[in-house]
Scaffold this motif. Structure first.
Motif, PDB file in Angstrom:
ATOM      1  N   GLU A   1       0.840  -1.186   0.000  1.00 42.82           N
ATOM      2  CA  GLU A   1       0.000   0.000   0.000  1.00 42.82           C
ATOM      3  C   GLU A   1       0.881   1.243   0.000  1.00 42.82           C
ATOM      4  O   GLU A   1       1.758   1.397   0.863  1.00 42.82           O
ATOM      5  N   VAL A   2       0.670   2.101  -0.961  1.00 44.58           N
ATOM      6  CA  VAL A   2       1.416   3.343  -1.076  1.00 44.58           C
ATOM      7  C   VAL A   2       0.512   4.479  -0.615  1.00 44.58           C
ATOM      8  O   VAL A   2      -0.470   4.810  -1.278  1.00 44.58           O
ATOM      9  N   PRO A   3       0.795   5.090   0.533  1.00 45.81           N
ATOM     10  CA  PRO A   3      -0.091   6.143   1.044  1.00 45.81           C
ATOM     11  C   PRO A   3       0.010   7.423   0.229  1.00 45.81           C
ATOM     12  O   PRO A   3       1.068   7.744  -0.328  1.00 45.81           O
ATOM     13  N   PHE A   4      -1.079   8.162   0.167  1.00 43.98           N
ATOM     14  CA  PHE A   4      -1.057   9.471  -0.453  1.00 43.98           C
ATOM     15  C   PHE A   4      -0.510  10.491   0.540  1.00 43.98           C
ATOM     16  O   PHE A   4      -0.812  10.443   1.731  1.00 43.98           O
ATOM     17  N   VAL A   5       0.277  11.395   0.045  1.00 45.96           N
ATOM     18  CA  VAL A   5       0.888  12.413   0.895  1.00 45.96           C
ATOM     19  C   VAL A   5      -0.155  13.394   1.408  1.00 45.96           C
ATOM     20  O   VAL A   5      -0.117  13.828   2.558  1.00 45.96           O
TER      21      VAL A   5
ATOM     22  N   THR B   1      10.792   4.831   3.637  1.00 45.12           N
ATOM     23  CA  THR B   1      10.990   3.413   3.318  1.00 45.12           C
ATOM     24  C   THR B   1      10.757   3.205   1.838  1.00 45.12           C
ATOM     25  O   THR B   1       9.979   3.933   1.223  1.00 45.12           O
ATOM     26  N   ASP B   2      11.436   2.220   1.251  1.00 43.36           N
ATOM     27  CA  ASP B   2      11.264   1.898  -0.166  1.00 43.36           C
ATOM     28  C   ASP B   2      10.166   0.854  -0.315  1.00 43.36           C
ATOM     29  O   ASP B   2      10.272  -0.246   0.230  1.00 43.36           O
TER      30      ASP B   2
ATOM     31  N   GLY C   1       7.238   5.035   1.344  1.00 40.54           N
ATOM     32  CA  GLY C   1       6.341   5.242   2.461  1.00 40.54           C
ATOM     33  C   GLY C   1       7.139   5.908   3.558  1.00 40.54           C
ATOM     34  O   GLY C   1       8.300   6.266   3.368  1.00 40.54           O
ATOM     35  N   LYS C   2       6.537   6.071   4.732  1.00 34.65           N
ATOM     36  CA  LYS C   2       7.259   6.606   5.873  1.00 34.65           C
ATOM     37  C   LYS C   2       6.978   5.746   7.098  1.00 34.65           C
ATOM     38  O   LYS C   2       5.833   5.356   7.357  1.00 34.65           O
ATOM     39  N   SER C   3       8.027   5.441   7.827  1.00 37.16           N
ATOM     40  CA  SER C   3       7.875   4.670   9.057  1.00 37.16           C
ATOM     41  C   SER C   3       7.321   5.566  10.153  1.00 37.16           C
ATOM     42  O   SER C   3       7.167   6.784   9.972  1.00 37.16           O
ATOM     43  N   GLU C   4       7.044   4.981  11.322  1.00 34.96           N
ATOM     44  CA  GLU C   4       6.469   5.750  12.423  1.00 34.96           C
ATOM     45  C   GLU C   4       7.386   6.880  12.881  1.00 34.96           C
ATOM     46  O   GLU C   4       6.928   7.908  13.359  1.00 34.96           O
ATOM     47  N   ASN C   5       8.698   6.676  12.751  1.00 37.81           N
ATOM     48  CA  ASN C   5       9.626   7.728  13.175  1.00 37.81           C
ATOM     49  C   ASN C   5       9.925   8.737  12.072  1.00 37.81           C
ATOM     50  O   ASN C   5      10.791   9.600  12.226  1.00 37.81           O
TER      51      ASN C   5
END
Length: 483
Positions: A126-130, A222-223, A214-218
């Motif tokens: 899943e690729v989240p929208f910014v 991420t690729d 994507g982005k991790s919780e911190n």
């Protein structure tokens, strides 16, 4: 189709702005027998082989026959089942064209759709929208990306289902994405035409590596996906109201033109766009159809154990790449036709729908669920002339029963102020731009036809999710439930 965004200059956004009758029981029996035969005899609808590629830009040269991209995919099995729901009367006469393939039902007078079954769960991400709060109401979605080794920025890259392929201005390519123009000009000269805005982009198709993040919780990037495709790096931009494909990369009668280090960036992930004048926008240009790595796992190669089913789902807050039995649950599907003269198995034509205006007869046409614009574009010989202050547009997907979905849009106008309402909450476009196509109309491909076409606009995704099965040739719709 999109507005565009440059990573360095917000001011550039203005640039991209004959039949036999059967009873339903008989038909179901025929389909059941056909399904049993399909188990015993290999069917062209079952895919197990693939073409592999190595994501190395050095493999490409200026030979037009050699720089065609191929999908690095290993496909899972897919099973197709025709479903018929005729309410409480399963002897309603059905018209079935014996010249069509068994899965291509014609003129069915009851609900019909396709159930797509994907055995097992292959790779998916899943690729989240910014900017999920911007899309669908106020503009296209954006995703985090690295292009040609350079991060595009936290504002992301706009994702457009109304076009195919990444489009980058020469200035943006050189100044932001480590581009080399002397190398770029060695590749095929190409173009992309946006029929709604009459914009023509002319440049070179440069093979490029892309990374979806994507982005991790911190907050660390991420690729998620890696792909390699030709991107259109353009050095000339036209407004070309009378464009036809025989003009190619040069507009013969532009009303505006810019050349040089033009800025701009957006990504097209739509299918079937060759029908609308984008004859160079084939599947090899679609980043989502040319993925070679998922979550750090290589998925290229015919014998790769990391299998996936090629396709993707667009939701209001994210893109889901790779279809599985779980993420397609609830979708209803329609078959897509191959593009004329298609040489790529992923090359499918636009989805279809039925359109009625002001309670008139339904006409068959094409539907584009477009993330790139908030307004609706309507073409039909039934568009009233002159345009009245209010008129209704009844949309049924893909048939008059609305087996996949449907809604009614009321277009309104008070003076120069245009608005719209919808029978499904929040799916009303910002406004409706309508064109009457009665008589002879010349399309972007130079064809002559009375065009029936609906671009839903981005607010479609407030009421629906949409999925593209690129391996098998299906388009699915899931209507959201409201409480």
């Amino acid at each position: 189709m999109p507005a565009s965004r440059s990573p360095t200059a917000a001011s550039t956004s203005s640039l991209f702005n004959s039949s036999t009758s059967f009873g339903a029981k008989q038909l179901i029996s025929i389909l059941t027998i056909a399904s049993l035969v399909a188990v015993l005899i290999p069917s062209p609808l079952i895919f197990v082989s693939a073409v592999s590629t190595t994501p190395n830009n050095n493999n490409y040269n200026n030979n037009n026959n050699n720089n065609k991209m191929h999908t690095p995919e290993t496909r899972t099995l897919a099973t197709l089942v025709e479903s018929v729901n005729c309410r409480n009367d399963d002897d309603i006469p059905l018209s079935f064209d014996m010249q069509l393939k068994p899965r291509e039902l014609a003129n069915i007078d009851c609900q019909s759709w396709i159930e797509l079954s994907i055995p097992g769960d292959g790779a998916t991400v899943e690729v989240p929208f910014v900017t999920p709060n911007q899309f669908p109401n106020n503009g296209p979605p954006s995703v985090l990306m690295t292009i040609n080794g350079r991060y595009a920025g936290d504002s992301g890259v706009q994702m457009d289902t109304g076009s195919t392929g990444i489009t980058i201005g020469k200035g943006t390519w050189l100044e932001w994405f480590n581009g080399n123009w002397s190398e770029a000009v060695k590749y095929e000269r190409g173009w992309k035409f946006l029929s709604s805005s009459k914009k023509l982009y002319s440049g070179h198709w440069v093979p490029t590596t892309l990374v979806f993040h994507g982005k991790s919780e911190n907050g660390t990037r991420t690729d998620l996906l890696k792909a390699v495709v030709p991107v259109l790096v353009f050095d000339t931009y036209y407004i070309c109201p009378k464009f036809t494909n025989d003009q190619g990369s040069v507009c013969t009668a532009p009303t505006d033109q810019k050349t040089g280090n033009i800025t701009g960036l957006y990504m097209g992930v739509g299918f079937g766009r060759e029908q609308d004048g984008m004859i160079m926008c084939t599947p090899d240009k679609n980043p989502l159809l040319n993925v070679y790595e998922v979550n750090g796992q290589n998925v290229a190669g015919q014998n790769n154990t990391n299998k996936y089913h090629l396709g993707y789902i667009v939701r209001s807050d994210s893109l889901v790449w790779g279809l599985t039995s779980a993420n397609i649950n609830g979708f209803r599907w329609m078959s897509l036709q191959k593009q004329p003269n298609a040489t790529d198995y992923r090359d499918w034509a636009m989805a279809t729908l039925q359109v009625s205006i002001n309670n008139g007869k339904f006409r068959s046409g094409s539907i584009l669920a477009d993330t790139g614009v908030t307004q609706m574009y309507l073409s039909s010989p039934d568009v009233p002339i002159p345009i009245p202050p209010s008129y209704k547009i009844n949309l049924k997907i893909p048939d008059v029963q609305g087996s996949l979905g449907g809604y009614v849009v009321t277009a309104k106008r008070v003076g120069k102020n245009k608005t719209a309402e919808s029978s499904i909450p929040e799916t009303a476009p910002a406004y409706v731009g309508a064109t009457n196509t009665a008589g002879i109309v010349s399309g972007p491909g130079g064809g002559v036809y009375e065009r029936v076409f609906v671009n839903t606009g981005s607010r479609f995704w407030n009421g629906f999710e949409a999925a593209f099965d690129a391996a098998g040739g299906h388009w699915g719709v899931l209507e959201k439930t409201t409480s």
